[in-house]
Design a protein around this motif. Structure first.
Motif, mmCIF file in Angstrom:
data_model
loop_
_atom_site.group_PDB
_atom_site.id
_atom_site.type_symbol
_atom_site.label_atom_id
_atom_site.label_comp_id
_atom_site.label_asym_id
_atom_site.label_seq_id
_atom_site.Cartn_x
_atom_site.Cartn_y
_atom_site.Cartn_z
ATOM 1 N N LEU A 272 0.778 -1.195 -0.016
ATOM 2 C CA LEU A 272 -0.107 0.135 -0.101
ATOM 3 C C LEU A 272 1.041 1.272 -0.034
ATOM 4 N N ALA A 273 2.154 1.178 1.042
ATOM 5 C CA ALA A 273 2.772 2.611 0.800
ATOM 6 C C ALA A 273 3.580 2.564 -0.549
ATOM 7 N N SER A 274 3.856 1.690 -0.973
ATOM 8 C CA SER A 274 4.536 1.700 -2.518
ATOM 9 C C SER A 274 3.422 2.329 -3.464
ATOM 10 N N TYR A 275 2.277 2.060 -3.192
ATOM 11 C CA TYR A 275 1.593 2.903 -4.458
ATOM 12 C C TYR A 275 1.037 4.120 -4.205
ATOM 13 N N GLN A 276 1.011 4.374 -2.923
ATOM 14 C CA GLN A 276 0.729 5.793 -2.252
ATOM 15 C C GLN A 276 2.026 6.680 -2.497
ATOM 16 N N GLY A 277 3.079 5.974 -2.508
ATOM 17 C CA GLY A 277 4.482 6.736 -2.723
ATOM 18 C C GLY A 277 4.501 7.095 -4.364
ATOM 19 N N ALA A 278 3.833 6.355 -5.018
ATOM 20 C CA ALA A 278 3.869 6.472 -6.720
ATOM 21 C C ALA A 278 3.079 7.542 -7.189
#
Length: 461
Positions: free
Chosen positions: A22-28
Motif C-alpha cells: 500500500l505504501a508503494s502505491y501511495q508513494g508512486a
C-alpha cells in the motif's frame, strides 16, 4: 510457545507486506516530498521487520543455530548500506525502486536460506559484489553519452555469446551456462541487457524501413539461437521486448500486428520442428498423466500453491523442497506454500509497482535512446515476472525463468541489479533535466518581468 509464535507469524507477514505494498502505491502518486519521505522510511522499517522475523523463525527451527543470526546481521548491514548509499550518492534516484528492490532481495534471502543455507550465502555474496559494481552505473550513464553509438557492438556481442552457450554443456536439458573454470555464468541474463541497448541504439540512429529490416533480422537471429538452445523463456522475452520497442520507436500499429502474426507462425513451426517445444506444451496441457516423470515438477508446484491457501503453512512448516529446483524456477510456489496467497499476491503487486515506475520513467525521457532502453528493460522485467508466475500456476507452459531478485541465481540477480541501476541512472538524468528546465523557465520569466517594469540588464549596467 515456539509453535504459537510461528503460527502467529503467518498473519504478521501478510499484514506487513500488505502495508508495504500500500505504501508503494501511495508513494508512486504522492506529490508532497515530505510525505513521500515518511513513506520511504515506513517501507524500510517494514522491510527490516520482515527480514528479521524470517531469520528469527529460521534460527528457532534450526535448534538456535547461530549461523542464521550471523547471516542475518551481515544481510541487514548490506540492505541498510544499499538504501543509504543511494540516498547519499544519488538523492534524485527513485527511492521507491530502490526500496522495492531491497524488499524483494530480503524476501529472497529468507526463502533461499530456508531451502538451502549454503546457496543463500553464495547468493548474498554475489548480490553484494554485483551491487558494488552497479553503484557506478548511474554515474557512468550521466557522463558517458556515447553509449548510444555502439548498436552493432551490442548486437553482435550478444549473438556471439548466445552461440557460444549453444555449444556448451546443458543444464536440465537446456543450453544455458557457459563455464569458465570453476565459475559458471548464464550469459543469457546479460545478453538481455545488451539486446535492449542494441535495439535502442539502432532505432535511435534511424527508423527507416531499411533500418527496421536490418534490426529485425539480427533480433530474430537472437531468438532462433535461444530456441535452438531450449531457452524458451528467454526467446519469448526477446521477442516481446523487440516488438514493443519497435512499436515505441515507430508508432506503427501495422508493425505490431505483423510481429504478432509472424510470432504466431513461428510458434506453430517451433512446435512441429523442435521436440523440446512440443514436450513443454504437452506437459502444460496434461501434467497429471505424467506425474511420476515429466509432469512431476509442475504437479508439485500446483500442490504447493493449493496447500498454502491464504496465509500459508508458516515459514519452515511446508514441504517446498519437494518441488525440483524450487529455489530457481518455482520460488513463487515455494513462497505461496509457506507464506500464503495474500503474501505472494502482495509480492506480485510490488513487481507491478516496479513496472509502472519504469514505464513512467520511460515516458519522461526526452531522448529516444533512453526512452527505448527504459521501455525495453521495463518490459524485460515485467514479462519475466509473468513467465515465472504463469509457469508456476500452469497458466502457460514452463519456461525456466527466475523471479527477479527473489529466486536463486547469481547471473539473474546481477543482471537485475544492472537493469535497476540503468533505470535509476536515467531517472537521475531526467530529474537533472527537469531542474535545468525549471531554472531556465524562472530566468526567462524574471527577464520578462524586468522588461515589463522598464528595466533590462544593459540599462542597469
Amino acid at each position: 510457545m515456539q509453535q504459537i509464535f510461528i503460527e502467529l507469524s503467518k498473519y504478521i507477514f501478510a499484514f506487513l507486506i500488505a502495508f508495504y505494498t500500500l505504501a508503494s502505491y501511495q508513494g508512486a502518486v504522492m506529490q508532497n516530498e515530505q510525505k513521500r519521505g515518511k513513506i520511504y522510511f515506513t517501507q524500510n522499517v517494514l522491510m527490516f521487520i520482515i527480514h528479521l522475523l524470517g531469520y528469527l523463525i529460521l534460527y528457532i527451527l534450526n535448534d538456535e543455530d547461530m549461523k542464521y543470526i550471523m547471516l542475518y546481521f551481515v544481510q541487514f548491514i548490506y540492505l541498510f548500506v544499499v538504501v543509504m548509499i543511494y540516498d547519499v550518492l544519488y538523492p534524485k534516484a527513485s527511492r521507491l525502486l530502490v526500496n522495492n528492490m531491497c524488499m524483494l532481495m530480503a524476501i529472497g534471502f529468507v526463502m533461499i536460506a530456508r531451502l538451502d543455507f549454503d546457496k543463500c550465502i553464495k547468493q548474498f555474496a554475489i548480490a553484494a559484489t554485483g551491487t558494488i559494481l552497479t553503484f557506478f552505473i548511474p554515474w557512468l550513464l550521466k557522463r558517458v553519452r556515447s553509449f548510444r553509438n555502439f548498436g552493432w557492438l551490442y548486437g553482435i556481442s550478444g549473438l556471439v555469446l548466445l552461440i557460444l552457450v549453444l555449444f556448451s554443456g546443458k543444464v536440465f536439458g537446456a543450453n544455458l551456462v557457459l563455464s569458465l573454470g570453476p565459475v559458471s555464468v548464464q550469459p543469457g541474463e546479460f545478453v538481455k541487457i545488451l539486446y535492449v541497448l542494441f535495439v535502442a541504439s539502432m532505432f535511435n540512429k534511424s527508423i527507416t524501413f531499411k533500418q527496421t529490416v536490418l534490426v529485425t533480422v539480427l533480433a530474430a537471429a537472437h531468438v532462433l539461437v535461444l530456441v535452438a538452445s531450449n531457452d524458451l523463456g528467454a526467446a519469448l522475452i526477446f521477442f516481446v521486448v523487440y516488438l514493443l520497442m519497435l512499436f515505441t520507436a515507430t508508432k506503427k500499429v501495422s508493425y505490431l500486428f505483423a510481429g504478432l502474426g509472424a510470432g504466431s507462425v513461428a510458434a506453430v513451426l517451433a512446435y512441429h520442428i523442435f521436440s523440446h517445444v512440443k514436450n513443454r506444451v504437452t506437459i502444460w496441457l496434461d501434467p497429471w498423466s505424467t506425474i511420476d516423470t515429466t509432469g512431476y515438477q509442475i504437479c508439485q508446484s500446483l500442490f504447493a500453491i493449493g496447500m498454502g491457501s491464504w496465509f500459508g503453512y508458516g515459514l519452515g512448516q511446508g514441504m517446498p523442497d519437494k518441488i525440483p529446483v524450487a529455489e530457481k524456477d518455482f520460488m513463487f510456489s515455494a513462497l505461496t506454500e509457506e507464506f500464503g496467497i495474500i503474501f505472494t499476491v502482495a509480492l506480485l503487486l510490488i513487481c507491478l509497482n516496479n513496472l509502472i515506475l519504469m514505464m513512467n520513467i520511460a515516458s519522461r525521457c526526452k531522448t529516444l535512446f533512453y526512452r527505448l532502453v527504459a521501455v525495453g528493460l521495463g518490459v524485460t522485467y515485467g514479462f519475466q515476472v509473468f513467465l515465472t508466475v504463469g509457469g508456476a500456476i500452469k497458466m502457460i507452459p514452463m519456461t525456466g525463468v527466475t523471479l527477479p531478485f527473489v529466486s536463486y541465481g547469481g547471473s539473474s540477480i546481477i543482471s537485475s541489479l544492472v537493469m535497476f541501476a540503468l533505470i535509476n541512472g536515467m531517472y537521475n538524468m531526467r530529474q537533472d533535466e527537469g531542474e535545468a528546465e525549471h531554472g531556465k523557465g524562472k530566468t526567462e520569466k524574471k527577464k520578462i518581468k524586468e522588461k515589463g517594469n522598464g528595466y533590462s540588464g544593459d540599462e542597469e549596467e
